[in-house]
Design a protein around this motif. Sequence first.
Motif, PDB file in Angstrom:
ATOM      1  N   ASP A 154      26.417  39.769  51.915  1.00 16.34           N
ATOM      2  CA  ASP A 154      27.695  39.333  52.477  1.00 16.34           C
ATOM      3  C   ASP A 154      28.638  38.773  51.414  1.00 16.34           C
ATOM      4  O   ASP A 154      29.852  38.831  51.573  1.00 16.34           O
ATOM      5  CB  ASP A 154      27.456  38.287  53.563  1.00 16.34           C
ATOM      6  N   ALA A 155      28.080  38.228  50.333  1.00 19.60           N
ATOM      7  CA  ALA A 155      28.907  37.655  49.267  1.00 19.60           C
ATOM      8  C   ALA A 155      29.549  38.728  48.400  1.00 19.60           C
ATOM      9  O   ALA A 155      30.596  38.496  47.787  1.00 19.60           O
ATOM     10  CB  ALA A 155      28.063  36.732  48.393  1.00 19.60           C
ATOM     11  N   HIS A 156      28.945  39.900  48.361  1.00 14.26           N
ATOM     12  CA  HIS A 156      29.369  40.940  47.418  1.00 14.26           C
ATOM     13  C   HIS A 156      30.872  41.228  47.422  1.00 14.26           C
ATOM     14  O   HIS A 156      31.510  41.183  46.366  1.00 14.26           O
ATOM     15  CB  HIS A 156      28.562  42.222  47.638  1.00 14.26           C
ATOM     16  N   PRO A 157      31.511  41.504  48.561  1.00 15.48           N
ATOM     17  CA  PRO A 157      32.944  41.835  48.492  1.00 15.48           C
ATOM     18  C   PRO A 157      33.802  40.664  48.005  1.00 15.48           C
ATOM     19  O   PRO A 157      34.794  40.873  47.300  1.00 15.48           O
ATOM     20  CB  PRO A 157      33.315  42.231  49.920  1.00 15.48           C
ATOM     21  N   HIS A 158      33.398  39.437  48.330  1.00 18.00           N
ATOM     22  CA  HIS A 158      34.177  38.270  47.914  1.00 18.00           C
ATOM     23  C   HIS A 158      34.046  38.038  46.406  1.00 18.00           C
ATOM     24  O   HIS A 158      35.032  37.792  45.717  1.00 18.00           O
ATOM     25  CB  HIS A 158      33.720  37.031  48.681  1.00 18.00           C
ATOM     26  N   VAL A 159      32.827  38.155  45.901  1.00 21.03           N
ATOM     27  CA  VAL A 159      32.571  37.982  44.478  1.00 21.03           C
ATOM     28  C   VAL A 159      33.271  39.096  43.696  1.00 21.03           C
ATOM     29  O   VAL A 159      33.892  38.852  42.666  1.00 21.03           O
ATOM     30  CB  VAL A 159      31.045  37.965  44.210  1.00 21.03           C
ATOM     31  N   GLN A 160      33.205  40.301  44.200  1.00 25.37           N
ATOM     32  CA  GLN A 160      33.816  41.447  43.533  1.00 25.37           C
ATOM     33  C   GLN A 160      35.343  41.274  43.450  1.00 25.37           C
ATOM     34  O   GLN A 160      35.946  41.520  42.409  1.00 25.37           O
ATOM     35  CB  GLN A 160      33.460  42.723  44.289  1.00 25.37           C
ATOM     36  N   ARG A 161      35.943  40.832  44.538  1.00 26.68           N
ATOM     37  CA  ARG A 161      37.400  40.630  44.559  1.00 26.68           C
ATOM     38  C   ARG A 161      37.806  39.574  43.519  1.00 26.68           C
ATOM     39  O   ARG A 161      38.776  39.735  42.785  1.00 26.68           O
ATOM     40  CB  ARG A 161      37.852  40.222  45.958  1.00 26.68           C
ATOM     41  N   PHE A 162      37.042  38.494  43.429  1.00 23.03           N
ATOM     42  CA  PHE A 162      37.351  37.439  42.464  1.00 23.03           C
ATOM     43  C   PHE A 162      37.169  37.955  41.035  1.00 23.03           C
ATOM     44  O   PHE A 162      37.988  37.675  40.166  1.00 23.03           O
ATOM     45  CB  PHE A 162      36.479  36.216  42.722  1.00 23.03           C
ATOM     46  N   ALA A 163      36.099  38.719  40.799  1.00 21.81           N
ATOM     47  CA  ALA A 163      35.851  39.260  39.460  1.00 21.81           C
ATOM     48  C   ALA A 163      36.993  40.181  39.030  1.00 21.81           C
ATOM     49  O   ALA A 163      37.435  40.130  37.878  1.00 21.81           O
ATOM     50  CB  ALA A 163      34.516  40.008  39.436  1.00 21.81           C
ATOM     51  N   HIS A 164      37.496  40.999  39.945  1.00 26.26           N
ATOM     52  CA  HIS A 164      38.604  41.902  39.603  1.00 26.26           C
ATOM     53  C   HIS A 164      39.872  41.122  39.294  1.00 26.26           C
ATOM     54  O   HIS A 164      40.701  41.581  38.501  1.00 26.26           O
ATOM     55  CB  HIS A 164      38.846  42.923  40.716  1.00 26.26           C
ATOM     56  N   ALA A 165      40.020  39.945  39.879  1.00 22.63           N
ATOM     57  CA  ALA A 165      41.191  39.121  39.593  1.00 22.63           C
ATOM     58  C   ALA A 165      41.083  38.448  38.229  1.00 22.63           C
ATOM     59  O   ALA A 165      42.104  38.169  37.597  1.00 22.63           O
ATOM     60  CB  ALA A 165      41.365  38.057  40.679  1.00 22.63           C
ATOM     61  N   LEU A 166      39.864  38.199  37.751  1.00 24.11           N
ATOM     62  CA  LEU A 166      39.682  37.463  36.503  1.00 24.11           C
ATOM     63  C   LEU A 166      39.408  38.322  35.279  1.00 24.11           C
ATOM     64  O   LEU A 166      39.863  37.999  34.189  1.00 24.11           O
ATOM     65  CB  LEU A 166      38.515  36.472  36.635  1.00 24.11           C
ATOM     66  N   CYS A 167      38.636  39.346  35.427  1.00 28.50           N
ATOM     67  CA  CYS A 167      38.210  40.139  34.269  1.00 28.50           C
ATOM     68  C   CYS A 167      39.310  41.102  33.831  1.00 28.50           C
ATOM     69  O   CYS A 167      40.124  41.528  34.634  1.00 28.50           O
ATOM     70  CB  CYS A 167      36.931  40.907  34.587  1.00 28.50           C
ATOM     71  N   ALA A 168      39.271  41.443  32.552  1.00 30.99           N
ATOM     72  CA  ALA A 168      40.313  42.283  31.983  1.00 30.99           C
ATOM     73  C   ALA A 168      40.174  43.747  32.360  1.00 30.99           C
ATOM     74  O   ALA A 168      41.163  44.460  32.426  1.00 30.99           O
ATOM     75  CB  ALA A 168      40.320  42.147  30.464  1.00 30.99           C
ATOM     76  N   SER A 169      38.958  44.202  32.599  1.00 29.80           N
ATOM     77  CA  SER A 169      38.773  45.620  32.918  1.00 29.80           C
ATOM     78  C   SER A 169      37.958  45.759  34.198  1.00 29.80           C
ATOM     79  O   SER A 169      37.151  44.885  34.529  1.00 29.80           O
ATOM     80  CB  SER A 169      38.051  46.330  31.773  1.00 29.80           C
ATOM     81  N   PRO A 170      38.135  46.859  34.901  1.00 24.73           N
ATOM     82  CA  PRO A 170      37.341  47.084  36.113  1.00 24.73           C
ATOM     83  C   PRO A 170      35.831  47.112  35.819  1.00 24.73           C
ATOM     84  O   PRO A 170      35.042  46.609  36.612  1.00 24.73           O
ATOM     85  CB  PRO A 170      37.826  48.447  36.616  1.00 24.73           C
ATOM     86  N   GLN A 171      35.457  47.653  34.676  1.00 26.55           N
ATOM     87  CA  GLN A 171      34.029  47.694  34.314  1.00 26.55           C
ATOM     88  C   GLN A 171      33.475  46.288  34.120  1.00 26.55           C
ATOM     89  O   GLN A 171      32.396  45.959  34.605  1.00 26.55           O
ATOM     90  CB  GLN A 171      33.820  48.530  33.038  1.00 26.55           C
ATOM     91  N   ASP A 172      34.223  45.441  33.397  1.00 28.88           N
ATOM     92  CA  ASP A 172      33.786  44.057  33.218  1.00 28.88           C
ATOM     93  C   ASP A 172      33.699  43.339  34.559  1.00 28.88           C
ATOM     94  O   ASP A 172      32.802  42.531  34.782  1.00 28.88           O
ATOM     95  CB  ASP A 172      34.739  43.300  32.293  1.00 28.88           C
TER      96      ASP A 172
END
Length: 185
Positions: A29-47
């Motif tokens: 259940d955490a996956h989409p929330h964590v993923q959304r936050f990571a995309h907001a912070l990291c410089a590249s989609p892979q990171d």
Amino acid sequence: MAEWSWASERLIDAAQRGDVESINALVYDAHPHVQRFAHALCASPQDAEDAAQEALIVLYRKIGSLRATGALASWMFRIVRNECLRRAQLMARRREHSTDAEMLPLEDEVLQRLEAERVARAIGDLAELQRRVLIMRDVQGYPGRTVADTLGLSVAAMKSQPHRARTAVRLALHTGSDARPGDAG
């Protein structure tokens, strides 16, 4: 009250006690929330993908070390933020010997990551209610009514919180000071 609607205190408590089904449900259940936050912070989609996966692995392995059920979101966001920063530092070390022409995109990338760190720090310094509303509305994308109901607020009271939070974050970023943004408004 649970910090996110998907993470009930009962589920978090069971996961902290080592219930494998609860841990799996929490990670899923955490996956989409964590993923959304990571995309907001990291410089590249892979990171971002890698940082999200790392955060979920840490959640799976170390949920028992979480001290308070209400701290789950802050804990997860801190893990994602640290992983994004670690990846930025690793990339910078790899490119230390690159030519000046190759360094320009790296400099832009590092500047973006540093700015993301400043934003994350400013959000982390907000008063708890403002931080929770801002994360639920702007990061997770929940509708206002859902946020208000989850946090036990009226819709009108909930609507003032993101405005105050954004103003405080903007002020913290503009001044560059270490003042506590949660104290504004």
